[in-house]
Design a protein around this motif. Sequence first.
Motif, PDB file in Angstrom:
ATOM      1  N   SER A  50      30.885  45.746  39.557  1.00  0.00           N
ATOM      2  CA  SER A  50      31.545  44.583  40.173  1.00  0.00           C
ATOM      3  C   SER A  50      31.509  43.353  39.263  1.00  0.00           C
ATOM      4  N   TYR A  75      33.554  42.348  37.223  1.00  0.00           N
ATOM      5  CA  TYR A  75      34.847  41.676  37.110  1.00  0.00           C
ATOM      6  C   TYR A  75      34.934  40.480  38.076  1.00  0.00           C
ATOM      7  N   ILE A  76      34.223  40.562  39.204  1.00  0.00           N
ATOM      8  CA  ILE A  76      34.272  39.451  40.174  1.00  0.00           C
ATOM      9  C   ILE A  76      33.635  38.207  39.548  1.00  0.00           C
ATOM     10  N   LYS A 103      36.049  37.020  36.605  1.00  0.00           N
ATOM     11  CA  LYS A 103      37.255  36.424  37.203  1.00  0.00           C
ATOM     12  C   LYS A 103      36.964  35.042  37.756  1.00  0.00           C
ATOM     13  N   ALA A 104      35.821  34.945  38.476  1.00  0.00           N
ATOM     14  CA  ALA A 104      35.474  33.668  39.120  1.00  0.00           C
ATOM     15  C   ALA A 104      35.336  32.576  38.065  1.00  0.00           C
ATOM     16  N   LYS A 151      28.408  34.514  43.033  1.00  0.00           N
ATOM     17  CA  LYS A 151      29.178  35.689  43.480  1.00  0.00           C
ATOM     18  C   LYS A 151      28.526  36.972  42.976  1.00  0.00           C
ATOM     19  N   CYS A 168      27.154  39.998  45.202  1.00  0.00           N
ATOM     20  CA  CYS A 168      27.720  41.355  45.026  1.00  0.00           C
ATOM     21  C   CYS A 168      26.582  42.347  44.853  1.00  0.00           C
ATOM     22  N   LEU A 174      33.146  42.934  49.225  1.00  0.00           N
ATOM     23  CA  LEU A 174      33.369  42.535  47.822  1.00  0.00           C
ATOM     24  C   LEU A 174      34.700  41.802  47.675  1.00  0.00           C
ATOM     25  N   ASP A 181      35.182  38.025  46.373  1.00  0.00           N
ATOM     26  CA  ASP A 181      36.107  37.769  45.268  1.00  0.00           C
ATOM     27  C   ASP A 181      37.023  36.594  45.601  1.00  0.00           C
ATOM     28  N   LYS A 182      37.426  36.520  46.868  1.00  0.00           N
ATOM     29  CA  LYS A 182      38.386  35.467  47.273  1.00  0.00           C
ATOM     30  C   LYS A 182      37.716  34.124  47.545  1.00  0.00           C
TER      31      LYS A 182
END
Length: 381
Positions: free
Chosen positions: A25, A27-28, A31-32, A160, A164, A192, A196-197
């Motif tokens: 995870s 990537y979360i 990305k954040a 995050k 996660c 998850l 992410d959002k």
Amino acid sequence: MESAVAILYFLCVGIMKVTFPHLGSMYIFCKAIAEEAGIPYVLPPPTTDKTREIGEFHTNESVCLPLKIILGNFIEALDAGADTIVMVGSGPPCRLGLYDRTIKIILTDLGYEFRWLTIPGIFTWQAFLQNHDETKELRRELTIANFLKFPRAIMIGWRKMRWCEHLEGLAAKKRAVAAYPLEVERWLQEALAALDKARSLLAISRVGKKSVDALNEIKEHGRKPLKVMMVGEVYTVMEPSINMNIEQRLGHQGVEVERSSYFSSHIRRGSRLDKGLLKERAELMELAVPYLKYDVGAECNFSVAETVLAKKRDYDGVVHVYPFSCMPETTAASVLSTVATELGIPVLSLPLDRKDMGLRIDTQIEAFVDIMHMKRSGHLL
Ligand code: SF4
């Protein structure tokens, strides 16, 4: 926190289309940071058979599996429009120390144009200085606004990631006792995605707490689960598409899995700021000494040490996962057969390579679970 600053620094040194490899995870988290700092990014498509085949096609068969998959991630991301690759570096003795150079050469030979940022595996001032030239041109692309957003972006990304990992740990416990384990998978995907959002620290913590409440609502079957420690090569332990979703497969057989590697602990270790964690690692290393007199490299000694620890903690067994041809973990596998015999703890060693291992893994897991049950019930010494 400084480690996160380091990652951010290397992740966000230019208005570019950044990409990064998949690792569970993670990537979360990436990305954040990119989103909060206002840095365009391209998320590589999820790792699939196609990703692995792309990597295999452009390397030879003796290359480590993680390199093939990471290469596949990068090719898919570059094809989708990324132009700047962020990659974690390392050092000898493991081959990971050469991944960045090898991948760069392969991509250049294939005609891709890209920029490259290496995040040092260990954050030192020397490492920062070494990367200074690499990032000089890219830093000019950043605006003041990007820089000002960094601290918040780091906090959001870090929080995050911690949530996660916490939720993944809870899922590993719950699926072993859930009356319908697929409910746990659905819950985890939703939790998850919601994390992410989330766009603020408050929202993250609300999502996290709400998810924990929802997990507690899932009905249990009431039987006592078996408990195993999952040890081995970091990438294989953390990336479900490589380890054939072994946590899930075991969980659905009533086995609670404790993972030895989490991305955040590697960052904390790399930063060298968390003295408690470093002390813990040094103590862990000592546990391997009766079986290994020197540091083999990568996670080898820790795989052995964590197996000893699992026995001390009265776990039912250990699952050892590693890529086929991984040097340190192949060494660990041979040492672990001695450890398993001497300590009387079942160890399932799984060298992973091609996807077609699915059915074989299920058979091995079933046999392993039977052995652990027999041991627990005293029918096996
Ligand atoms: S730990 Fe194993 S898989 Fe990872 S780089 Fe080293 S040899 Fe390759």
